[in-house]
Design an enzyme around this catalytic site. Structure first.
Site, PDB file in Angstrom:
ATOM      1  CB  CYS A 113      -6.241 -25.718   8.061  1.00 55.57           C
ATOM      2  SG  CYS A 113      -7.064 -25.782   9.534  1.00 55.57           S
ATOM      3  N   GLY A 121     -11.096   3.815   0.703  1.00 53.72           N
ATOM      4  CA  GLY A 121     -12.123   4.552   1.518  1.00 53.72           C
ATOM      5  C   GLY A 121     -13.353   3.965   1.816  1.00 53.72           C
ATOM      6  CG  HIS A 153     -10.000 -23.090  10.545  1.00 49.93           C
ATOM      7  ND1 HIS A 153     -10.405 -23.968   9.786  1.00 49.93           N
ATOM      8  CD2 HIS A 153     -10.892 -22.165  10.561  1.00 49.93           C
ATOM      9  CE1 HIS A 153     -11.466 -23.896   9.621  1.00 49.93           C
ATOM     10  NE2 HIS A 153     -12.100 -22.735   9.754  1.00 49.93           N
ATOM     11  CB  CYS A 188     -11.188 -27.300   7.623  1.00 49.09           C
ATOM     12  SG  CYS A 188      -9.605 -26.463   7.246  1.00 49.09           S
ATOM     13  CG  PHE A 215      -5.733   2.918   5.659  1.00 49.59           C
ATOM     14  CD1 PHE A 215      -6.978   3.724   5.512  1.00 49.59           C
ATOM     15  CD2 PHE A 215      -5.258   2.207   6.590  1.00 49.59           C
ATOM     16  CE1 PHE A 215      -7.820   3.137   6.196  1.00 49.59           C
ATOM     17  CE2 PHE A 215      -6.560   1.678   7.437  1.00 49.59           C
ATOM     18  CZ  PHE A 215      -7.524   2.085   7.227  1.00 49.59           C
ATOM     19  CG  ASP A 265      -5.641   6.717  -1.118  1.00 51.22           C
ATOM     20  OD1 ASP A 265      -4.515   6.140  -0.548  1.00 51.22           O
ATOM     21  OD2 ASP A 265      -6.589   6.091  -0.806  1.00 51.22           O
ATOM     22  CG  ASP A 275      -6.154  -5.374   1.958  1.00 51.89           C
ATOM     23  OD1 ASP A 275      -6.552  -4.856   1.228  1.00 51.89           O
ATOM     24  OD2 ASP A 275      -5.757  -5.124   3.168  1.00 51.89           O
ATOM     25  CG  ASP A 320      -0.310  -0.118   2.637  1.00 49.53           C
ATOM     26  OD1 ASP A 320       0.972   0.147   2.459  1.00 49.53           O
ATOM     27  OD2 ASP A 320      -0.855  -0.217   3.476  1.00 49.53           O
ATOM     28  CB  SER A 321       0.251   4.768  -0.823  1.00 49.02           C
ATOM     29  OG  SER A 321      -0.661   5.245   0.246  1.00 49.02           O
ATOM     30  CB  CYS A 371      -9.182 -28.776  10.697  1.00 48.47           C
ATOM     31  SG  CYS A 371     -10.127 -27.169  11.000  1.00 48.47           S
ATOM     32  CD  GLN A 385     -10.222   7.278  -1.105  1.00 50.93           C
ATOM     33  OE1 GLN A 385     -11.332   7.440  -0.211  1.00 50.93           O
ATOM     34  NE2 GLN A 385      -8.914   6.652  -0.479  1.00 50.93           N
TER      35      GLN A 385
HETATM   36 ZN    ZN Z   1      -9.268 -25.688   9.474  1.00 52.65          ZN
END
Ligand code: ZN
Length: 673
Positions: free
Chosen positions: A312, A222, A341, A310, A103, A153, A272, A99-100, A315, A195
Site C-alpha cells: 500500500c 441488528g 493501509h 504490504c 440506523f 428497518d 461494510d 443504507d435506509s 508501506c 432483524q
Molecule cells: Zn500497508
C-alpha cells in the site's frame, strides 16, 4: 455450480468451500461486476473520512456504502437531482450501496418519535423536523441513485428485551413491504433486512417474513450493536442458514478482520464497516502478522514499514517510526496512512478468501487465520505491568470510597453521609441523566455560534464531565465535525476527584489523561478533538458572574440539606438572568416540588427529565421555551395543582416575602397559560 439467477443482480454462486459454508459468487449491478466475498468501505457523506478518494479508487473496491441519513440532511436530494446521482457527484464509477437511514436515526438518543408511519427526527443541520418513512427513505435512495438500496428497518440494541424485539420485527416486516412497493419499477436493486436481535425464534420469524418478499438480496441487521462476538457468530450462522442460497447475503456494519473471516465461513457474502479508517485514526493497523498499535513507544525508532508484506502507499513510503510520530502528534496524515493501509488489508483479505474458496481449501485457511488475525505484535509483546503491592487509599479529606450492592463503587461525603450516585453505577447515571439529555450528536451539530459551553456544577469525582468527554470523542469520530465543546466544572473540594484518581480500578472513568490534568493544572485540552475542560475552584455562587455563559448546565451539587444555598430561588434567579437571551438547558437529578417551584419562579420553563435508577423522573429546565427539545414534556396544570396543595414547596430558610413571591411567580408562569 448453482447458476440460478435473479432478475436485477444476476447473482451466481461460483464456488463453495468444503467443510465450510463459505461461498464465492458474482453479481452485476448497474455499474459493474462484483465478486464476493466483498468488503464495502463506508463513504458516509460521499467520501471516506481521512482518505484520498483517488487512492481508494486505485484499490479497486467494487462497491462503496453511503449513508442516506447524512446525505438527506446535506447536501439534500436537490443536489443529487441536479448532478444526476451520487456517481457523477463524487466521480465514482463503480457501485454504491445506500443504507435506509434508519440506523442513524435510531442511534440518536431521545431524538426519535417512532410510529407506524416512520421515524421523526430533527435535522442537525437546520433544526427542521424530518419524518423518515419507508417511502421517504426509498425516494431519497432513488435520488441518490445507488445501485443497491436497503429497505427501511427498525434497528434496536441487540441486547433489548424480547417484547421490544418482537415489536421491532413486526414493524420491520411491514416497513419492508412498503419499501419494496416504493421502489416501483426502478432498475435499482433493493435488499430486505432480517432483524430479531439474539432471539433465535425471532430471527426465524423475521427471516420468514422478509424472504417471502421478492427482494434482490437479504441482509442480516441488528448485529454489532451490543452483543458478544460469540452471540454475533451464532446469530449470523442461524440467520444465514435461513436465507435463500441463490441471493446475496449482507451482514451490516461488521466488522474486524476476524469478524469477516468468521462470517464468510458461515455463508455471508457482503460487508461494510467504518473500522479500517476509524481504527486507522487511532493508529491501529491490521497486518499479515496480527494487529499492531502504532501509538506504542516500541515503534518510535522502527524503520520497518507497517507490514513488510504490504504494497500500500503507506508501506511503500513510510516507516512505523514516522507513522508513530504522526499518530502521537495527532497529525491528520497519520490517520490517512494507517487508514489506506487497513483498507488495503481488508481488500486483500477478501480477495484471498475468495481465492481459497474457489481453490477448495478455504477451511484450512480459515483455521490458520483464526489465530493470526487476532494476534498482537509478537515481536513487541505488551510489557507485563509489574504487580506492585500498593496500599489503597480509600479515604481522603471529607470523602471515602464505598462499595455498593450493585458491585460498583461510589464516593461518600463523610459528614453528611451523602453518597454520589448511590443506586446506579455512576457512569450509567451520568450518561442517562446528563450526557444523553444533552444529546451531543444533535445539539452540537445544530449549534453554530462558537464553542458549545457546558457547566458542570458539582464536579465531584468527575463522572459527569468524563462521561461527556468520552461521548463527545465517540461522536466526533463518527460524525467528523462538531463545534468545540468546553466543559466548565465548579467545585470547592477536589478531594473526591483525587480519591477517584488514586483508585482507577474502582473508578474506571478516570483512566484518561483529563482528570489528572484537571487536578494538576486546572484544565485539560484534547490533542485529537476540539474539546476542553476547565475547572473553577471555589464556591459556585461566586463564579456565576465571571464564567462564560453556558448553553447547557449539569446541576449536580449535593442535596438540599447539604448544599442548601445552591438550591435557593435567589440563586436560580441569578442563573436565569445570566442566560437571558440564550437558549440554555439545565438538567438536574432532583424532582422535588421545592426545586421545580424555585426554577419556575426564577423564570425557567420546567419539564420532566429522564428517569434514572429508582427515580422515574428528574428535572429539565430551559431559559426560554425555544430551548426545550420536542421530547421533553413541560409540567402541566395538574402539576401546578399539586404545587398549590404541597406543604413542602419552600426551603426552611425561605422568608415570608420570598414565599409569596415564589407562589405568585409560579402561578403566573406563561408555561401554564
Ligand atoms: Zn500497508
Amino acid at each position: 455450480m448453482n447458476s440460478i439467477s435473479n432478475r436485477r443482480l444476476n447473482f451466481r454462486v461460483e464456488g463453495e468451500a468444503p467443510g465450510s459454508k463459505a461461498r464465492a459468487s458474482r453479481l452485476t449491478t448497474l455499474h459493474n461486476e462484483v465478486e464476493t466475498p466483498v468488503f464495502m468501505p463506508v463513504a458516509t457523506r460521499a467520501v471516506i473520512r481521512t482518505q484520498d478518494m483517488a487512492a481508494v479508487d486505485e484499490l479497486g473496491f467494487p462497491v462503496l456504502l453511503a449513508n442516506t441519513y447524512h446525505l438527506l440532511i446535506r447536501p439534500g436530494t436537490d443536489v443529487f437531482r441536479k448532478f444526476g446521482g451520487i456517481h457523477k457527484f463524487m466521480n465514482w464509477e463503480r457501485s454504491v450501496l445506500t443504507d435506509s437511514g434508519g440506523f442513524q436515526v435510531f442511534s440518536l438518543p431521545n431524538a426519535v418519535k417512532i410510529s407506524e408511519e416512520g421515524a421523526a427526527f430533527r435535522s442537525y443541520h437546520d433544526g427542521s423536523t424530518i419524518l423518515l418513512s419507508p417511502e421517504k427513505s426509498i425516494e431519497t435512495q432513488k435520488c441518490i441513485g445507488s445501485d443497491i438500496m436497503m429497505a427501511m428497518d427498525q434497528c434496536i440494541p441487540s441486547t433489548s428485551e424480547y417484547g421490544l424485539c418482537e415489536e421491532s420485527v413486526e414493524l420491520t416486516a411491514r416497513w419492508a413491504g412498503r419499501s419494496l412497493a416504493a421502489r416501483g419499477d426502478s432498475l435499482q436493486s433493493i435488499f430486505g433486512i432480517v432483524q430479531g436481535a439474539c432471539y433465535p425464534d425471532l430471527r426465524k420469524r423475521s427471516a420468514g417474513q422478509i424472504t417471502a418478499l421478492p427482494f434482490d438480496g437479504y441482509a442480516i441487521g441488528g448485529l454489532a450493536v451490543g452483543e458478544t462476538g460469540n452471540e454475533r457468530n451464532d446469530m449470523t450462522e442461524l440467520t444465514a442458514s435461513l436465507l435463500p442460497p441463490d441471493y446475496p447475503r449482507y451482514l451490516m456494519g461488521v466488522g474486524t478482520p476476524i469478524d469477516l473471516l468468521e462470517a464468510v465461513h458461515r455463508g455471508v457474502d457482503m460487508f461494510d464497516c467504518i473500522l479500517p479508517t476509524s481504527h486507522g485514526q487511532q493508529g491501529v493497523a491490521y497486518t499479515s502478522q496480527g494487529i499492531i498499535e502504532l501509538r506504542r513507544g516500541v515503534y518510535k525508532f522502527s524503520d520497518k514499514p507497517i507490514d513488510e508484506n504490504c504494497t500500500c502507499p503507506a508501506c511503500r513510503r513510510y516507516s512505523r517510526g514516522y507513522i508513530h510520530h504522526l499518530i502521537k502528534t495527532g497529525e491528520y496524515y497519520g490517520g490517512n496512512l494507517v487508514g489506506v493501509h487497513n483498507l488495503t488489508f481488508y481488500r486483500n483479505l477478501m480477495q484471498t478468501m475468495r481465492r481459497h474458496i474457489l481453490a477448495g481449501d478455504f477451511y484450512p485457511y480459515y483455521l490458520e487465520q483464526r489465530d493470526i488475525l487476532v494476534r498482537g505484535d509478537e515481536n513487541h509483546p505488551p510489557v507485563p505491568t509489574r504487580v506492585k503491592k500498593r496500599k489503597e487509599t480509600l479515604s481522603l479529606g471529607s470523602y471515602e470510597v464505598v462499595r455498593q450492592d450493585g458491585g460498583f463503587h461510589s464516593i461518600r461525603h463523610v459528614s453528611s453521609g451523602e453518597v454520589m450516585h448511590s443506586v446506579t453505577d455512576p457512569l450509567v447515571e451520568a450518561k442517562r441523566l446528563y450526557v444523553d439529555q444533552l444529546n451531543i450528536a444533535e445539539t452540537l451539530s445544530g449549534h453554530s455560534a462558537g464553542s458549545y459551553i457546558v457547566w458542570d456544577v458539582g464536579l465531584g469525582a468527575g463522572t459527569n464531565a468524563m462521561a461527556t468527554v468520552r461521548e463527545y470523542e465517540k461522536i466526533y469520530e463518527e460524525m467528523g465535525e462538531l463545534p468545540e465543546l468546553r466543559i466548565i466544572s465548579f467545585e470547592n473540594d477536589l478531594d473526591s476527584l483525587r480519591l477517584a484518581v488514586k483508585n482507577p480500578s474502582l473508578f474506571p472513568h478516570v483512566k484518561h489523561p483529563a482528570p489528572a490534568a484537571i487536578l494538576g493544572k486546572g484544565e485539560w485540552s484534547s490533542s485529537r478533538f476540539p474539546v476542553k475542560w476547565i475547572l473553577h475552584e471555589g464556591d459556585f455562587c461566586e463564579h456565576i458572574n465571571s464564567a462564560v455563559i453556558p448553553h447547557c448546565i449539569y446541576y449536580d451539587p449535593f442535596s438540599l440539606h447539604t448544599d442548601t444555598p445552591l438550591w435557593r430561588y435567589s440563586l436560580f434567579r441569578e442563573l436565569h438572568e445570566k442566560c437571558s437571551g440564550y437558549k440554555t438547558m439545565l438538567f438536574t437529578y432532583s424532582s422535588s416540588t421545592q426545586v421545580r417551584g424555585a426554577l419556575l419562579a426564577a423564570g425557567f420553563y420546567v419539564g420532566r427529565g429522564a428517569g434514572t435508577g429508582p427515580k422515574s423522573e428528574t428535572t429539565a429546565a430551559f431559559s426560554t421555551p425555544e430551548a426545550c427539545p420536542p421530547w421533553i414534556e413541560l409540567l402541566d396544570r395538574e402539576w401546578l395543582g399539586r404545587f398549590e396543595r404541597s406543604s413542602s414547596k419552600h426551603g426552611a430558610d425561605c422568608s415570608e416575602e420570598e414565599k409569596i413571591e415564589i407562589e405568585r411567580r409560579v402561578l403566573e408562569h406563561p408555561q401554564f397559560d
